[in-house]
Write an enzyme that holds these catalytic residues in place. Structure first.
Site, PDB file in Angstrom:
ATOM      1  CG  HIS A 108      -1.659  -1.390   1.330  1.00  0.00           C
ATOM      2  ND1 HIS A 108      -2.671  -1.803   0.519  1.00  0.00           N
ATOM      3  CD2 HIS A 108      -1.385  -2.429   2.183  1.00  0.00           C
ATOM      4  CE1 HIS A 108      -3.031  -3.048   0.871  1.00  0.00           C
ATOM      5  NE2 HIS A 108      -2.265  -3.440   1.868  1.00  0.00           N
TER       6      HIS A 108
ATOM      7  CD  GLU B 181      -1.649  -3.522   5.349  1.00  0.00           C
ATOM      8  OE1 GLU B 181      -2.870  -3.411   5.156  1.00  0.00           O
ATOM      9  OE2 GLU B 181      -0.905  -4.235   4.640  1.00  0.00           O
TER      10      GLU B 181
ATOM     11  CG  HIS C 150       0.801  -6.584   2.740  1.00  0.00           C
ATOM     12  ND1 HIS C 150      -0.182  -5.851   2.120  1.00  0.00           N
ATOM     13  CD2 HIS C 150       1.752  -6.826   1.790  1.00  0.00           C
ATOM     14  CE1 HIS C 150       0.156  -5.642   0.853  1.00  0.00           C
ATOM     15  NE2 HIS C 150       1.332  -6.225   0.622  1.00  0.00           N
TER      16      HIS C 150
ATOM     17  CD  GLU D  38      -1.694  -9.675   4.993  1.00  0.00           C
ATOM     18  OE1 GLU D  38      -1.530  -8.744   5.806  1.00  0.00           O
ATOM     19  OE2 GLU D  38      -2.299  -9.528   3.909  1.00  0.00           O
TER      20      GLU D  38
HETATM   21 ZN   LIG Z   1      -1.938  -5.144   3.055  1.00  0.00          ZN
END
Ligand SMILES: [Zn+2]
Length: 284
Positions: free
Chosen positions: A79, A116, A171, A248
């Site tokens: 992102h 995030e 992430h 993640e």
């Molecule tokens: Zn993400």
């Protein structure tokens, strides 16, 4: 016959003196007759104390090469902070492998507003410093948290575009609040990706999972199996021609995970685990 301690001591002292004199004489003879084929055995326990080490000679030697010397590692912090202000720009469809997908998304946001995208760049910078300390060169798909994108197709081809040995995409998840723990996503493969890259990505994912566990991090209780999740719908992994995995690191909607993700200790553990995993993967 008396064998009082005093007498025993005297006898041993006398014996020792005789032995010592004999030793000196033998050594003298040996020195005078260097061609003697069988020099007398010297008592090794009586050898003189070793000389202190001389430091000068040591310091001119070349230092051992750093473990990641000559390696190029790609880091993809997921992102971007500017995505929030560019909904149209990130909504366009791009190549994601077997299908098209949106260029990018804003990513997860914790209840207190911690984003995030911010966590991803924080951990990426920390990992970069750790990898560079081990001798690697590092390239990143974004350097700060102010821009928009890049899109997933650019992230996906970033590894081969830069000539990297591998890519780690960073992430954090935004799942239901009772879900906690990390999961490592690896590509499941599709017709446009070589089996070798899929297989090597699988090995990389295993290394990452194992080292995260070594650092006390907990595999996810809500997705994947033993901390590894296989997916074929992510452009970032589908388009890679170098081994690639997507971490993640935790669930931002879970209080315990969020505290870990935001802390120095948590980010240090995550970074060190990733650096160890990369080193072991490239070693194997
Ligand atoms: Zn993400």
């Amino acid at each position: 016959m008396s064998s009082s301690p005093t007498n025993v001591a005297r006898r041993w002292a006398r014996t020792g003196l005789v032995a010592f004199v004999a030793l000196i004489a033998a050594a003298g003879l040996a020195a005078c007759a260097p061609s003697d084929p069988e020099p007398p055995e010297l008592d090794t326990e009586a050898a003189p104390a070793p000389l202190p080490e001389e430091p000068a000679e040591e310091s001119v030697e070349e230092p051992a090469p750093a473990p990641l010397d000559g390696r190029l590692i790609a880091i993809d912090p997921g992102h971007n902070g500017g995505n929030f202000d560019a909904p149209d720009e990130i909504a366009r469809e791009v190549d994601a492998g077997p299908e098209t997908k949106r260029c990018n998304t804003v990513g997860a946001v914790a209840d207190d507003g911690y984003r995030e995208s911010r966590f991803n760049i924080e951990l990426a910078r920390r990992l970069r410093a750790m990898l560079e300390a081990r001798g690697a060169e590092v390239v990143m798909t974004r350097e700060d948290d102010d821009g928009v994108g890049p899109c997933i197709d650019e992230r996906g081809t970033f590894g081969q575009d830069t000539g990297a040995d591998l890519m780690i995409s960073i992430h954090a998840d935004g799942a239901a609040e009772d879900g906690h723990g990390f999961h490592v996503i690896r590509p499941g493969g599709w017709e446009g990706q070589s089996e070798e890259v899929v297989e090597r990505s699988s090995r990389l994912a295993t290394q990452v999972r194992d080292h995260l566990v070594n650092y006390g991090l907990t595999p996810s209780n809500y997705v994947g199996e033993d901390g590894i999740h296989v997916r074929s719908d992510l452009g970032t992994l589908n388009l890679s021609e170098v081994p690639a995995v997507l971490l993640e690191a935790g669930n931002m909607h879970n209080d315990d995970d969020l505290a870990m993700l935001r802390s120095n200790e948590g980010q240090d553990a995550l970074g060190a685990a990733l650096a160890d995993a990369i080193e072991h993967y490239l070693d194997g």
